[in-house]
Motif scaffolding. Sequence first.
Motif, PDB file in Angstrom:
ATOM      1  N   LEU A 101       0.855  -1.189   0.000  1.00  0.00           N
ATOM      2  CA  LEU A 101       0.000   0.000   0.000  1.00  0.00           C
ATOM      3  C   LEU A 101       0.894   1.243   0.000  1.00  0.00           C
ATOM      4  CD1 LEU A 101      -2.285  -1.265   2.897  1.00  0.00           C
ATOM      5  CD2 LEU A 101      -2.719  -1.523   0.450  1.00  0.00           C
ATOM      6  N   LYS A 102       0.588   2.202  -0.861  1.00  0.00           N
ATOM      7  CA  LYS A 102       1.340   3.456  -0.930  1.00  0.00           C
ATOM      8  C   LYS A 102       0.343   4.604  -0.873  1.00  0.00           C
ATOM      9  CE  LYS A 102       4.267   1.296  -4.453  1.00  0.00           C
ATOM     10  NZ  LYS A 102       4.858   1.468  -5.809  1.00  0.00           N
ATOM     11  N   PHE A 103       0.704   5.664  -0.137  1.00  0.00           N
ATOM     12  CA  PHE A 103      -0.231   6.779  -0.039  1.00  0.00           C
ATOM     13  C   PHE A 103       0.508   8.067   0.316  1.00  0.00           C
ATOM     14  CE2 PHE A 103      -0.281   4.039   3.722  1.00  0.00           C
ATOM     15  CZ  PHE A 103       0.082   4.905   4.743  1.00  0.00           C
ATOM     16  N   ARG A 104      -0.138   9.176  -0.004  1.00  0.00           N
ATOM     17  CA  ARG A 104       0.382  10.499   0.348  1.00  0.00           C
ATOM     18  C   ARG A 104      -0.119  10.876   1.734  1.00  0.00           C
ATOM     19  NH1 ARG A 104      -2.003  14.673  -3.432  1.00  0.00           N
ATOM     20  NH2 ARG A 104      -3.751  14.486  -1.975  1.00  0.00           N
ATOM     21  N   VAL A 105       0.744  11.509   2.513  1.00  0.00           N
ATOM     22  CA  VAL A 105       0.352  11.991   3.839  1.00  0.00           C
ATOM     23  C   VAL A 105       0.499  13.511   3.851  1.00  0.00           C
ATOM     24  CG1 VAL A 105       0.704  11.804   6.323  1.00  0.00           C
ATOM     25  CG2 VAL A 105       1.240   9.855   4.841  1.00  0.00           C
ATOM     26  N   SER A 106      -0.619  14.220   3.972  1.00  0.00           N
ATOM     27  CA  SER A 106      -0.622  15.683   4.005  1.00  0.00           C
ATOM     28  C   SER A 106      -0.815  16.143   5.445  1.00  0.00           C
ATOM     29  CB  SER A 106      -1.762  16.234   3.144  1.00  0.00           C
ATOM     30  OG  SER A 106      -1.754  15.644   1.852  1.00  0.00           O
ATOM     31  N   TRP A 107       0.003  17.102   5.869  1.00  0.00           N
ATOM     32  CA  TRP A 107      -0.109  17.588   7.250  1.00  0.00           C
ATOM     33  C   TRP A 107       0.316  19.054   7.327  1.00  0.00           C
ATOM     34  CZ3 TRP A 107       4.506  18.903   9.879  1.00  0.00           C
ATOM     35  CH2 TRP A 107       5.697  18.539   9.225  1.00  0.00           C
ATOM     36  N   MET A 108      -0.142  19.744   8.359  1.00  0.00           N
ATOM     37  CA  MET A 108       0.109  21.168   8.522  1.00  0.00           C
ATOM     38  C   MET A 108       1.214  21.406   9.544  1.00  0.00           C
ATOM     39  SD  MET A 108      -1.384  23.952   7.196  1.00  0.00           S
ATOM     40  CE  MET A 108      -3.136  23.593   6.994  1.00  0.00           C
ATOM     41  N   ASP A 109       2.248  22.180   9.175  1.00  0.00           N
ATOM     42  CA  ASP A 109       3.289  22.505  10.148  1.00  0.00           C
ATOM     43  C   ASP A 109       2.834  23.670  11.022  1.00  0.00           C
ATOM     44  OD1 ASP A 109       3.779  24.894   8.775  1.00  0.00           O
ATOM     45  OD2 ASP A 109       5.542  24.110   7.721  1.00  0.00           O
ATOM     46  N   ASP A 110       3.670  24.050  11.997  1.00  0.00           N
ATOM     47  CA  ASP A 110       3.276  25.090  12.955  1.00  0.00           C
ATOM     48  C   ASP A 110       3.166  26.472  12.316  1.00  0.00           C
ATOM     49  OD1 ASP A 110       3.083  23.292  15.025  1.00  0.00           O
ATOM     50  OD2 ASP A 110       5.089  23.688  15.824  1.00  0.00           O
ATOM     51  N   ALA A 111       3.798  26.634  11.153  1.00  0.00           N
ATOM     52  CA  ALA A 111       3.725  27.922  10.453  1.00  0.00           C
ATOM     53  C   ALA A 111       2.494  28.020   9.554  1.00  0.00           C
ATOM     54  CB  ALA A 111       4.993  28.141   9.638  1.00  0.00           C
ATOM     55  N   GLY A 112       1.689  26.964   9.543  1.00  0.00           N
ATOM     56  CA  GLY A 112       0.495  26.967   8.714  1.00  0.00           C
ATOM     57  C   GLY A 112       0.724  26.525   7.286  1.00  0.00           C
ATOM     58  N   ASN A 113       1.905  25.950   7.023  1.00  0.00           N
ATOM     59  CA  ASN A 113       2.218  25.479   5.677  1.00  0.00           C
ATOM     60  C   ASN A 113       1.832  24.007   5.531  1.00  0.00           C
ATOM     61  OD1 ASN A 113       3.524  27.963   4.865  1.00  0.00           O
ATOM     62  ND2 ASN A 113       5.243  27.329   6.179  1.00  0.00           N
ATOM     63  N   LEU A 114       1.239  23.661   4.409  1.00  0.00           N
ATOM     64  CA  LEU A 114       0.876  22.275   4.154  1.00  0.00           C
ATOM     65  C   LEU A 114       2.106  21.509   3.684  1.00  0.00           C
ATOM     66  CD1 LEU A 114      -1.659  20.494   4.220  1.00  0.00           C
ATOM     67  CD2 LEU A 114      -1.960  20.971   1.791  1.00  0.00           C
ATOM     68  N   GLN A 115       2.408  20.404   4.346  1.00  0.00           N
ATOM     69  CA  GLN A 115       3.564  19.570   4.021  1.00  0.00           C
ATOM     70  C   GLN A 115       3.074  18.208   3.510  1.00  0.00           C
ATOM     71  OE1 GLN A 115       6.568  20.736   4.134  1.00  0.00           O
ATOM     72  NE2 GLN A 115       6.265  22.598   5.359  1.00  0.00           N
ATOM     73  N   PHE A 116       3.961  17.547   2.750  1.00  0.00           N
ATOM     74  CA  PHE A 116       3.604  16.248   2.170  1.00  0.00           C
ATOM     75  C   PHE A 116       4.715  15.239   2.412  1.00  0.00           C
ATOM     76  CE2 PHE A 116       1.607  19.558  -0.359  1.00  0.00           C
ATOM     77  CZ  PHE A 116       0.276  19.166  -0.341  1.00  0.00           C
ATOM     78  N   ASN A 117       4.335  14.028   2.797  1.00  0.00           N
ATOM     79  CA  ASN A 117       5.270  12.909   2.921  1.00  0.00           C
ATOM     80  C   ASN A 117       4.669  11.684   2.251  1.00  0.00           C
ATOM     81  OD1 ASN A 117       6.105  14.583   5.603  1.00  0.00           O
ATOM     82  ND2 ASN A 117       7.827  13.375   4.828  1.00  0.00           N
ATOM     83  N   ARG A 118       5.509  10.687   2.059  1.00  0.00           N
ATOM     84  CA  ARG A 118       5.059   9.415   1.496  1.00  0.00           C
ATOM     85  C   ARG A 118       4.832   8.410   2.615  1.00  0.00           C
ATOM     86  NH1 ARG A 118       9.736   7.739  -2.357  1.00  0.00           N
ATOM     87  NH2 ARG A 118      10.931   8.543  -0.585  1.00  0.00           N
ATOM     88  N   GLY A 119       3.810   7.594   2.479  1.00  0.00           N
ATOM     89  CA  GLY A 119       3.531   6.540   3.450  1.00  0.00           C
ATOM     90  C   GLY A 119       3.389   5.198   2.755  1.00  0.00           C
ATOM     91  N   TRP A 120       3.732   4.128   3.470  1.00  0.00           N
ATOM     92  CA  TRP A 120       3.641   2.773   2.924  1.00  0.00           C
ATOM     93  C   TRP A 120       3.174   1.803   4.007  1.00  0.00           C
ATOM     94  CZ3 TRP A 120       8.043   5.792   2.416  1.00  0.00           C
ATOM     95  CH2 TRP A 120       8.425   6.156   1.108  1.00  0.00           C
ATOM     96  N   ARG A 121       2.582   0.703   3.564  1.00  0.00           N
ATOM     97  CA  ARG A 121       2.385  -0.482   4.393  1.00  0.00           C
ATOM     98  C   ARG A 121       2.601  -1.692   3.488  1.00  0.00           C
ATOM     99  NH1 ARG A 121       3.162  -2.190   9.495  1.00  0.00           N
ATOM    100  NH2 ARG A 121       1.803  -3.946  10.054  1.00  0.00           N
ATOM    101  N   VAL A 122       3.630  -2.468   3.806  1.00  0.00           N
ATOM    102  CA  VAL A 122       3.938  -3.684   3.054  1.00  0.00           C
ATOM    103  C   VAL A 122       3.308  -4.857   3.805  1.00  0.00           C
ATOM    104  CG1 VAL A 122       5.737  -5.150   2.073  1.00  0.00           C
ATOM    105  CG2 VAL A 122       6.084  -2.673   2.219  1.00  0.00           C
ATOM    106  N   GLU A 123       2.211  -5.369   3.290  1.00  0.00           N
ATOM    107  CA  GLU A 123       1.542  -6.527   3.892  1.00  0.00           C
ATOM    108  C   GLU A 123       2.137  -7.765   3.221  1.00  0.00           C
ATOM    109  OE1 GLU A 123      -2.657  -4.474   5.227  1.00  0.00           O
ATOM    110  OE2 GLU A 123      -2.621  -5.548   3.328  1.00  0.00           O
ATOM    111  N   PHE A 124       3.194  -8.289   3.833  1.00  0.00           N
ATOM    112  CA  PHE A 124       4.070  -9.232   3.132  1.00  0.00           C
ATOM    113  C   PHE A 124       3.542 -10.656   3.114  1.00  0.00           C
ATOM    114  CE2 PHE A 124       8.499  -8.400   1.640  1.00  0.00           C
ATOM    115  CZ  PHE A 124       8.596  -9.516   0.849  1.00  0.00           C
ATOM    116  N   ASN A 125       3.133 -11.179   4.262  1.00  0.00           N
ATOM    117  CA  ASN A 125       2.756 -12.586   4.311  1.00  0.00           C
ATOM    118  C   ASN A 125       1.802 -12.820   5.473  1.00  0.00           C
ATOM    119  OD1 ASN A 125       3.101 -15.551   5.153  1.00  0.00           O
ATOM    120  ND2 ASN A 125       4.169 -15.508   3.196  1.00  0.00           N
ATOM    121  N   SER A 126       0.628 -13.395   5.185  1.00  0.00           N
ATOM    122  CA  SER A 126      -0.396 -13.606   6.216  1.00  0.00           C
ATOM    123  C   SER A 126      -0.665 -15.085   6.468  1.00  0.00           C
ATOM    124  CB  SER A 126      -1.699 -12.902   5.812  1.00  0.00           C
ATOM    125  OG  SER A 126      -2.181 -13.418   4.578  1.00  0.00           O
TER     126      SER A 126
END
Length: 445
Positions: free
Chosen positions: A56-81
């Motif tokens: 799973l891959k997704f964008r993570v949007s969040w607000m810093d203390d200065a009020g600026n919108l920041q972006f990071n990458r997120g993942w979840r590797v569901e490898f073996n169940s």
Amino acid sequence: MTDFLDDLKGKYAHEPTFLQAVEEMALSLKPLFEDPEKGDYYKRAFCAIAEPERTLKFRVSWMDDAGNLQFNRGWRVEFNSVLGPYKGGLRFHPTANEGILKFLGFEQIFKNALTGLAMGGGKGGSDFNPKGKSDAEVIRFCQSFMTELARYLHPSTDVPAGDIGVGGREIGAMYGQYKRLKNKHGEGILTGKGALWGGSPFRPEATGYGLVYIMKIAVEKGLGKSMEGMRCALSGSGNVCQYAAQKCIEFGAKVISVSDSNGCVVFEDGMTTEQLATMIDCKEVKRARLSTLGEGFGTYHAGESPWSLEDLKVDLALPCATQNEINGEAAARLVKNGVVGVGEGANLPTDMDGQNAFRAAGVIYIPGKAANAGGVGVSGLEMAQNAQRLTWKPEEVDTRLKDMMAYIYQQMEDHAPKGGTLEQGANIAGFIKVVQGMKELGWFY
């Protein structure tokens, strides 16, 4: 297997750490692959296991203390169940990427199998860096990250935990957001939770304690010695190192080093309990660097690690920082300085050259999938407590942790091939369990 590994290298040339983990595992399983009756069966099973069931891959949007919108990458590797819900930590670190998380998830499959608990393997995280961020910024990021991840979590499907950059603060913020989103309380969709809202006694201590428990067994059974008086070099200064250091001191060993990314500290006569408390306050409360502690806290070596110091006499090396921190040169230096045992508190902290140097010198080497399995083992116990709506007494959890590490060590001994190593025993034991599970479920035949 050569063709398969070459094909994997072609597909994932941009993921060298993942390729390293798969190749190391393949080399360790060579006795199974050469079996005249089942060799081809095991090879085909290995090829299947080496591909994640889902990423799973997704964008993570969040607000810093200065009020600026920041972006990071997120993942979840569901490898073996195969053996249970996906289980493995979340890592928040600027070096996190899909390849790193695949390597960690791949290792997690076999680590979880060794515990004997019903847990599959997975890993996740983000390239977000909590260092230098305010508490409010970290909380906002965690809430946004969980908003994306929550749709994939369930106690019977996927249960993340913490890892580098994800401690009690981060787990709390993510779990709080999950409760808001789902209006479900008491669900064990994260482990490493606080004691007030479903956490288990000894979960924070489990990885470090378990590391020392299994090393104590290895020293007593493998060397016929006691840990008392042994010089233990530790790297890192976070959760795993802190509790490993505490247990080493309790067993009468001398903790002679700790470190962070800026340098290391040496305690020639061994770290005291007061110095340990100072380090914990520095890292967990002030979130500062070891270099700020000054006089009275050992001898600081800027830009060095415990494995780069030329004349540091070491009996046991316990790397608790990150992957590939001990290379061939560092391993040779440790051998020269007297090391007799290595237990990996981190995941894959010793590269292939380092491992070969330890094997050639006859050093007891316990890989991370066995040595640091206590953390995920107690996470599994936390899941059991959540399912029962109960909290066990600390003594019960600690006893189960000790028994689990003894069980893992016994598996390593039982599955090590003739003339082989404990590392091979760990890899073979975990692999066979997963393959057997695949067969019984009709997923592989």
